[in-house]
Structure formats: structure tokens, C-alpha cells
Design a protein around this motif. Structure first.
Motif, mmCIF file in Angstrom:
data_model
loop_
_atom_site.group_PDB
_atom_site.id
_atom_site.type_symbol
_atom_site.label_atom_id
_atom_site.label_comp_id
_atom_site.label_asym_id
_atom_site.label_seq_id
_atom_site.Cartn_x
_atom_site.Cartn_y
_atom_site.Cartn_z
ATOM 1 N N TYR A 5 45.724 63.482 51.038
ATOM 2 C CA TYR A 5 45.835 64.807 50.419
ATOM 3 C C TYR A 5 45.931 65.903 51.465
ATOM 4 N N LYS A 6 46.771 66.901 51.180
ATOM 5 C CA LYS A 6 46.979 68.041 52.064
ATOM 6 C C LYS A 6 45.981 69.148 51.718
ATOM 7 N N PRO A 7 45.810 70.118 52.633
ATOM 8 C CA PRO A 7 44.965 71.277 52.304
ATOM 9 C C PRO A 7 45.432 71.941 51.000
ATOM 10 N N ALA B 188 43.917 69.479 45.293
ATOM 11 C CA ALA B 188 42.697 68.949 44.680
ATOM 12 C C ALA B 188 42.845 67.443 44.447
ATOM 13 N N PHE B 189 41.711 66.738 44.475
ATOM 14 C CA PHE B 189 41.741 65.294 44.230
ATOM 15 C C PHE B 189 40.454 64.855 43.570
ATOM 16 N N ASP B 190 40.500 63.668 42.992
ATOM 17 C CA ASP B 190 39.359 63.045 42.320
ATOM 18 C C ASP B 190 39.082 61.722 43.034
ATOM 19 N N PHE C 240 27.513 59.027 55.839
ATOM 20 C CA PHE C 240 27.730 58.344 54.570
ATOM 21 C C PHE C 240 27.091 59.159 53.443
ATOM 22 N N TYR C 241 27.807 59.336 52.335
ATOM 23 C CA TYR C 241 27.299 60.051 51.159
ATOM 24 C C TYR C 241 27.654 59.212 49.929
ATOM 25 N N VAL C 242 26.653 58.909 49.113
ATOM 26 C CA VAL C 242 26.874 58.077 47.926
ATOM 27 C C VAL C 242 27.254 58.953 46.739
ATOM 28 N N VAL C 243 28.414 58.662 46.157
ATOM 29 C CA VAL C 243 28.871 59.351 44.952
ATOM 30 C C VAL C 243 28.274 58.662 43.730
#
Length: 124
Positions: free
Chosen positions: A16-18, A21-23, A69-72
Motif C-alpha cells: 500500500y502507498k501513502p 487505506a487498508f484492512d 510485535f503487536y497482536v491484532v
């Protein structure tokens, strides 16, 4: 010297570019692999990667780079030489450079990682 291959799908291209938005739950192909890693975007000299994982990664370290690391969702276990850190949704941890570690997910888990764009994901 032969290059080591690993059973992980690791995609280092920036997806994804600046201002795009993404999911993280809608990344193409993430559901096709047991261990999937995709670079989402670049922020200055760092990248944000997502992983949809189940099972365990190999023991490794990064000589020059810290790793965040971050857990979604799900549960991430980070094995260190002297202990295991368990992370749930909304929790994160920085593994400093040179620290030997292994990540594991006992169930399908989605995580985000922030790291130097030049890091070798499988370690040095």
C-alpha cells in the motif's frame, strides 16, 4: 554455501502507498498459507508488516535491528532464551537486536510488526 529455505510465505513488496487505506484482515492471499507475512506500507526508513500465522517460526536473531510485535487478534507466544512472553490482542513487545527469539501462535493469529525496511525476516 546453500541458502536455507523456510516454509513461510514472506512477501517483502510494499503493498500500500501513502494515503491508501487498508484492512489487515483483507490482505490478498493471507488465508492461503499457514504462515503468511506481507509488507503493508513504508514509514520513513521502517516498514509495517502483517502476519497471519499458526504454528511456530524458527529460532533466530537480528544483529542490527530491533523488532516490534503487536497482536491484532489471537495469541502470540515469543520464546526467549530465559522465558516465554504471551501477548493477546492489543498487546505488543519490542525484541531488541541480537536477542535470540522464536514466535509461535497456537491458533490463527494476526500480528503487525514494525521493523527496519532492510531487515532479513528470517534472521541473520
Amino acid at each position: 554455501m546453500a541458502e536455507t529455505t523456510f516454509p513461510y510465505e514472506t512477501r517483502l513488496n510494499v503493498l500500500y502507498k501513502p494515503l491508501e487505506a487498508f484492512d489487515v484482515h483483507a490482505v490478498p492471499d493471507a488465508d492461503k498459507f499457514k504462515w503468511f507475512n506481507q509488507t503493508l506500507c513504508q514509514v520513513n526508513g521502517s516498514v509495517v508488516r502483517m502476519a497471519a500465522i499458526e504454528g511456530e517460526y524458527h529460532w533466530h536473531k537480528h544483529d542490527e535491528d530491533d523488532e516490534f510485535f503487536y497482536v491484532v487478534d489471537g495469541k502470540l507466544l515469543i520464546d526467549l532464551e530465559d522465558r516465554v512472553v504471551e501477548l493477546g490482542p492489543g498487546q505488543g513487545l519490542v525484541v531488541p537486536k541480537t536477542v535470540v527469539h522464536r514466535t509461535r501462535a497456537p491458533q490463527r493469529t494476526t500480528i503487525l510488526m514494525v521493523e527496519n525496511a532492510g531487515i532479513i525476516p528470517t534472521g541473520n
